[in-house]
Design a protein around this motif. Structure first.
Motif, short mmCIF file in Angstrom:
data_model
loop_
_atom_site.label_atom_id
_atom_site.label_comp_id
_atom_site.label_asym_id
_atom_site.label_seq_id
_atom_site.Cartn_x
_atom_site.Cartn_y
_atom_site.Cartn_z
N LEU A 103 -16.41 17.00 -24.46
CA LEU A 103 -15.29 17.41 -25.30
C LEU A 103 -15.78 18.58 -26.16
CD1 LEU A 103 -12.36 16.79 -26.11
CD2 LEU A 103 -13.25 15.25 -27.86
N PRO A 104 -15.42 19.82 -25.79
CA PRO A 104 -15.92 20.99 -26.50
C PRO A 104 -15.38 21.06 -27.93
CG PRO A 104 -15.07 21.58 -24.33
CD PRO A 104 -14.63 20.18 -24.61
N ALA A 105 -16.13 21.71 -28.79
CA ALA A 105 -15.73 21.88 -30.19
C ALA A 105 -14.36 22.53 -30.27
CB ALA A 105 -16.76 22.72 -30.93
N GLY A 106 -13.50 21.99 -31.14
CA GLY A 106 -12.17 22.53 -31.36
C GLY A 106 -11.12 22.02 -30.39
N GLN A 107 -11.51 21.27 -29.38
CA GLN A 107 -10.56 20.80 -28.38
C GLN A 107 -9.96 19.46 -28.79
OE1 GLN A 107 -11.66 21.34 -24.25
NE2 GLN A 107 -10.71 19.39 -23.69
N ASP A 108 -8.68 19.26 -28.44
CA ASP A 108 -7.98 18.00 -28.66
C ASP A 108 -7.74 17.34 -27.31
OD1 ASP A 108 -7.89 18.55 -31.35
OD2 ASP A 108 -5.86 19.37 -31.28
N VAL A 109 -7.69 16.01 -27.32
CA VAL A 109 -7.39 15.26 -26.11
C VAL A 109 -6.71 13.97 -26.50
CG1 VAL A 109 -9.60 14.01 -26.07
CG2 VAL A 109 -8.40 14.44 -23.92
N ARG A 110 -5.87 13.47 -25.61
CA ARG A 110 -5.23 12.17 -25.81
C ARG A 110 -5.88 11.18 -24.85
NH1 ARG A 110 -0.43 11.72 -28.44
NH2 ARG A 110 0.46 10.25 -26.94
N LEU A 111 -6.53 10.19 -25.43
CA LEU A 111 -7.24 9.17 -24.66
C LEU A 111 -6.46 7.87 -24.78
CD1 LEU A 111 -9.98 8.69 -23.10
CD2 LEU A 111 -10.78 7.67 -25.24
N ARG A 112 -6.07 7.32 -23.62
CA ARG A 112 -5.29 6.07 -23.61
C ARG A 112 -6.13 4.96 -22.97
NH1 ARG A 112 0.64 5.11 -20.66
NH2 ARG A 112 0.94 2.95 -21.39
N VAL A 113 -6.20 3.83 -23.67
CA VAL A 113 -7.00 2.70 -23.21
C VAL A 113 -6.12 1.45 -23.22
CG1 VAL A 113 -9.07 1.31 -23.60
CG2 VAL A 113 -9.07 3.74 -24.23
N THR A 114 -6.02 0.78 -22.08
CA THR A 114 -5.30 -0.49 -22.02
C THR A 114 -6.32 -1.62 -21.78
OG1 THR A 114 -4.87 -0.21 -19.66
CG2 THR A 114 -3.17 0.55 -21.18
N ALA A 115 -6.05 -2.77 -22.38
CA ALA A 115 -6.97 -3.90 -22.29
C ALA A 115 -6.19 -5.19 -22.43
CB ALA A 115 -8.04 -3.81 -23.37
N ALA A 116 -6.78 -6.29 -21.97
CA ALA A 116 -6.13 -7.60 -22.08
C ALA A 116 -7.18 -8.69 -22.03
CB ALA A 116 -5.11 -7.79 -20.95
N GLY A 117 -6.89 -9.76 -22.78
CA GLY A 117 -7.80 -10.90 -22.79
C GLY A 117 -7.97 -11.44 -24.19
N PRO A 118 -8.86 -12.39 -24.38
CA PRO A 118 -9.10 -12.93 -25.72
C PRO A 118 -9.85 -11.92 -26.58
CG PRO A 118 -10.23 -14.25 -24.02
CD PRO A 118 -9.62 -13.08 -23.35
#
Length: 448
Positions: A103-118
Motif C-alpha cells: 500500500l504505497p504512501a498516500g493511497q487509499d483502499v477499501r478492504l472488506r473482511v467477512t467472518a463467522a463463528g464464535p
C-alpha cells in the motif's frame, strides 16, 4: 474507565511485529496505517451466545509506504477478503490478519473482511476478565444479551482493526438481530428496518473519530428511556438510556442527572464533542467503561459519581485520544477530577474528595507515565492525575484553568496526545512556572 480492583501482577511486554510503537503494547497496530472509517455489519443470530457474523469494510490510508497490511484480529473464522472489490490472499498469524499486498504512501483502499463463528476474547492485563465481545447467557428469568467491553485492546476479538487509540476513526455500525431484541451502538441512529427472515437491522453512525476500544454495542431485551433533548448554548444533544427489563428503578434513578452533568462539565471542558449521549446498563460484574456516546455501566456502577467519570471521558479519551497507552493518566486524571468539578457544582464540600485522593496514594505512588500494563489503571493514574490538575488550577486560578481546559479539548480533538503535548500546551498558554509545577507532578517519584 473506572476500575475498582487492580492486579499487582506485572505482565511481560510482548515482542513487536510491525508495531504502532506503543510503549506498553508494542504488538498493537501498524505504523503508517490509518483506518479512517469502519463500516461494520454484525449479525447476532442468538443473543447471549458468542455466535457472530461480521462484514467489515475498512477505509485504509497509507501514511508511508507499506509492504503489506497488518490488522489486529483474533476473532471468528474469516470467510473472504476483498481489496477494492477484488478477492485477495490473506493469512492469520500472532493475532494479526495479514494481507500481503503493498500500500504505497498516500493511497487509499477499501478492504472488506467477512467472518463467522464464535467470538473469542482477549485477557485483560490487570483484571481477571476477558475483553471484547461479551456474551451473557439466557437464564430462566433473563433473556440472553451481548455487548462490547474492549479497553485497551478487545475490539480485535470481533472485528479486524488497527486496535490502538492513536488511530481513531469514524464508524457506521449496522446490527441485525431477532425481531423484538433491542440493538444499540454508539452514535446517531439512522434506520431500523425489518427483514423478511424475522430479524431487523439497526444502523448507527459516529462522525467524530474515536479509538477502536471506545466502540460501544449492546444487544438484548432492553427498556429504552428517552430523556428530554438537551440544549447547551448552540448545541443540541439527544439523551437515551437503556436498561435490562429486570433492572429496578433504584438503579435507574441516577441516570436522570445526565443532562445536568453534561451541562456542568461543558462549562469547564468546552462543547460536548458528540450529538448524542446515554448509558446502557449491563448485568455482569465489570468496571464501567466510557464507550463513546453510550457508556457501558454495570449495575454496581450505577452511581452519580461514576456517571460523571464516564461522561468526562467523552472529552478525554474518546474525542482526545491517547497517543500511547503509557499516558492513561491523561484520561483517568481528567475523568477523576471531573468528579470534583461536579461536586463543586452541587455546592458541596470538595475537601473530602481531595483527602480521599491523597489517602489512596499513601501506600505509594510513582511518576504519572506508566511503565507497565499493571500501572495503566492504578491509583496513581486516577488520584495523582487529578491532584496534578488541582495543583495547576490552584496556581493559575479558575478562569485561566477553564480556558486551558477548553483549549486542550479543542486543539487535541482527534489528535493522538502524549504527556509531552499537554506540557507543551501548558508552557505556551500558561507560562514556564505553570509548566514546571505540572512537570513536577508528572515526573517526581514522590508526591509533590
Amino acid at each position: 474507565m473506572l476500575r475498582t480492583a487492580l492486579s499487582t501482577v506485572l505482565l511481560a511486554v510482548l515482542t513487536p511485529s510491525t508495531p504502532m510503537g506503543d510503549t506498553l503494547y508494542p504488538h498493537l497496530g501498524q505504523l503508517g496505517l490509518n483506518v479512517t472509517h469502519y463500516d461494520l455489519r454484525l449479525t447476532v443470530p442468538t443473543p447471549g451466545t458468542p455466535d457472530l457474523r461480521s462484514d467489515t469494510t475498512l477505509t485504509l490510508h497509507a501514511e508511508r509506504d507499506l509492504p503489506d497490511v497488518q490488522l489486529d484480529y483474533s476473532g471468528p473464522a474469516i470467510l473472504n477478503v476483498t481489496w477494492n472489490g477484488q478477492p485477495v490472499p490473506h493469512r492469520r498469524a500472532a493475532d494479526k490478519l495479514i494481507i500481503p499486498l503493498p500500500l504505497p504512501a498516500g493511497q487509499d483502499v477499501r478492504l472488506r473482511v467477512t467472518a463467522a463463528g464464535p467470538a473469542g476474547g482477549v485477557p485483560d492485563p490487570t483484571l481477571n476478565i476477558t475483553l471484547g465481545w461479551q456474551s451473557v447467557p439466557a437464564t430462566p428469568t433473563q433473556p440472553g444479551a451481548n455487548f462490547t467491553f474492549s479497553e485497551p485492546d478487545g475490539t480485535r476479538s470481533f472485528i479486524p482493526c488497527n486496535d490502538h487509540p492513536a488511530d481513531p476513526a469514524t464508524f457506521t455500525t449496522t446490527l441485525t438481530v431477532p425481531r423484538g431484541v433491542t440493538a444499540v451502538a454508539g452514535g446517531t441512529r439512522l434506520a431500523d428496518h425489518p427483514n423478511l427472515d424475522g430479524t431487523h437491522s439497526v444502523t448507527y453512525t459516529l462522525t467524530t473519530p474515536i479509538p477502536t476500544y471506545a466502540l460501544g454495542i449492546s444487544v438484548g431485551t432492553l427498556d429504552t428511556v428517552r430523556r428530554p433533548d438537551l440544549r447547551i448554548g448552540d448545541q443540541h444533544v439527544t439523551l437515551t438510556d437503556y436498561f435490562p427489563t429486570s433492572i429496578p428503578d433504584t438503579v435507574r434513578a441516577p441516570y436522570a442527572r445526565t443532562g445536568d452533568i453534561l451541562t456542568a462539565l461543558s462549562d469547564w471542558f468546552g462543547p460536548y464533542p458528540f450529538s448524542t449521549y446515554g448509558s446502557v446498563v449491563v448485568t455482569p460484574d465489570l468496571p464501567a467503561l466510557e464507550t463513546a456516546t453510550l457508556s457501558t455501566m454495570p449495575v454496581r456502577s450505577s452511581r452519580e459519581r461514576v456517571i460523571v467519570h464516564e461522561i468526562a471521558h467523552q472529552w478525554f479519551g474518546n474525542a482526545v485520544p491517547l497517543g500511547d497507552w503509557s499516558d492513561t493518566w491523561l484520561n483517568e486524571g481528567f475523568a477523576t477530577y471531573a468528579e470534583l468539578l461536579w461536586t463543586q457544582a452541587q455546592g458541596q464540600d470538595t475537601a473530602p474528595l481531595l483527602r480521599g485522593w491523597r489517602d489512596r496514594l499513601r501506600p505509594g505512588t510513582r511518576p504519572l507515565t506508566a511503565t507497565t500494563p499493571a500501572q495503566m489503571f492504578d491509583a496513581t493514574a486516577y488520584a495523582r492525575g487529578a491532584l496534578a490538575l488541582h495543583a495547576l488550577r490552584t496556581q493559575i486560578g479558575d478562569d485561566a484553568f477553564r480556558a486551558f481546559l477548553h483549549t486542550y479539548a479543542r486543539t487535541r480533538a482527534g489528535q493522538p496526545t502524549r504527556t509531552a503535548d499537554m506540557l507543551h500546551l501548558t508552557r505556551t498558554q500558561l507560562g514556564p512556572e505553570a509548566a514546571t509545577l505540572l512537570e513536577n507532578w508528572i515526573t517526581q517519584p514522590e508526591l509533590p
